[in-house]
Design an enzyme around this catalytic site. Structure first.
Site, PDB file in Angstrom:
ATOM      1  NE  ARG A 164      -4.162  -1.710   0.203  1.00  0.00           N
ATOM      2  CZ  ARG A 164      -4.219  -2.998  -0.124  1.00  0.00           C
ATOM      3  NH1 ARG A 164      -3.164  -3.594  -0.658  1.00  0.00           N
ATOM      4  NH2 ARG A 164      -5.327  -3.683   0.033  1.00  0.00           N
ATOM      5  CB  SER A 238      -8.676  -1.569   4.194  1.00  0.00           C
ATOM      6  OG  SER A 238      -9.025  -2.843   3.722  1.00  0.00           O
ATOM      7  CD  GLU A 334      -5.676   0.986   2.274  1.00  0.00           C
ATOM      8  OE1 GLU A 334      -6.627   1.659   1.821  1.00  0.00           O
ATOM      9  OE2 GLU A 334      -5.561  -0.237   2.126  1.00  0.00           O
TER      10      GLU A 334
END
Ligand code: EPU
Length: 338
Positions: A164, A238, A334
């Site tokens: 990520r 997420s 995130e």
């Protein structure tokens, strides 16, 4: 190019939060983008780049020129019996691009079906799901430098992909605007069905032979069963990353919490599912007024309507604090905060 003033960003973020852009422009070509960046009037103005708005938390109005990248097009750059190389406009919808590959039998992105957002935003955080990351099919991308308007090509090394992560979230944050991404796809793909419930779902669907289409459909089924549809409940997928902790720390925790799942990363680290930590800390299905923690996937924070980004920020902090207290693990977001 039409530059609008005082524009609501509510339609442009999947949480569905209200925030206003001082200026707003939809950018439809590289040339128009360069023209705007080189215009002395706009050069001095702070800028904020918006893709699909599926990984952003708006907590305040944006005192900047918000540029929504809407550069379209899918172009075959190279093709032989085994592979096809496609250059895709940054403003194309990611899942639309996946469906194009499914229709044509091009393998490589089927595990990444139904991820919200645009193609241009995908490399920024090296999107991933079900054992595949964008870096696995990535060839190169083109991006325009924000201060000069110069177009530059980045190969995979230059993007410095991680979990990520990419250079565009770190050293080059706000320095470049991605305008197109080039992917290498396979006509005789090797399928990746080992992750999670993919094979089980294919069996339930009665699929005897793997195909790009069948796997895409299985992934769509799994995602729809766990993840809220942003058109119905505001969310950004997420909210936190899955933390990676040193192996000795994992062993100590595993003694205290024998059910704790963990996936080795190299020899020294273990990745722990944040969803498990959040659920064990008692947050799954929790509701705080207009916002909450999703009842089927604790890693997803949701906006039920009528709330603000600040409320999500407050909730996220509480979740982080309670996970830190119970497990000694600090979760990091995130999602990008604005
Ligand atoms: N789990 C729980 N409770 C929960 C949620 C998860 O116990 O409420 C545990 C279970 O042990 C489960 C494990 O967590 O087996 C993993 O859950 P899941 O397969 O749903 O995946 P994830 O680790 O929570 C990651 C990605 C998702 C991606 C899925 C599938 C991150 C931050 N998220 O989630 O990506 O779709 O794997 O590959 O890595 C996104 O980035 O927005 C996103 C949705």
């Amino acid at each position: 190019m039409k530059i609008q003033e005082n524009v609501s960003l509510r339609p442009y973020n999947t949480f569905g939060f209200e925030a206003r852009a001082r200026y707003f422009v939809a950018v439809t070509s590289v040339e128009k983008l360069q023209e705007l960046l080189r215009d002395p009037h706009w050069a001095a103005m702070p800028k904020w780049i918006l893709g699909g708005g599926s990984n952003v938390l708006l907590t305040q109005d944006v005192n900047a020129l918000v540029m929504r990248i809407e550069i379209k097009g899918i172009e075959v750059v190279q093709e032989d019996d085994d592979q096809v190389v496609l250059r895709v406009g940054a403003g194309e919808n990611w899942h639309g691009f996946v469906l194009y590959c499914v229709e044509n039998g091009y393998g490589g992105v089927e595990n990444l079906s139904l991820i919200p957002g645009t193609v241009g935003a995908a490399p920024m955080q090296n999107i991933g799901a079900y054992g595949v990351e964008i870096k696995d099919i990535f060839q190169e991308l083109q991006a325009v430098e924000t201060t000069t308007g110069t177009l530059r090509t980045f190969d995979a090394d230059a993007c410095a992909f991680g979990y990520r992560e990419s250079v565009f979230k770190r050293d080059l944050k706000d320095h470049y605007i991605i305008t197109s991404v080039t992917f290498r796809l396979q006509k005789r793909p090797i399928y990746n069905v080992s992750y999670g419930d993919i094979q089980k779902t294919l069996d339930e669907m009665g699929v005897a032979e793997h195909s790009v289409r069948a796997i895409s459909e299985a992934v769509i089924k799994i995602r729809q069963s766990k993840l809220p549809d942003p058109d119905q409940i505001g969310n950004a997928g997420s909210f936190f990353k899955n933390p990676e902790i040193p192996k000795p720390q994992f062993e100590v925790l595993k003694n205290r919490f024998p059910e704790l799942p963990g996936y080795p990363v190299g020899d020294d680290m273990v990745k722990v599912p944040a969803g498990w930590l959040i659920e064990q800390a008692g947050w799954k299905g929790h509701r705080a007024g207009a916002v909450g923690v999703h009842d089927r996937q604790a890693l997803v924070l949701v906006h039920h309507g009528g709330g603000t980004g600040q409320e999500i920020k407050t909730l996220a902090k509480k979740v982080q604090d309670s996970v830190a207290e119970k497990f000694g693990i600090q979760l990091t977001a995130e999602v990008n905060f604005m």
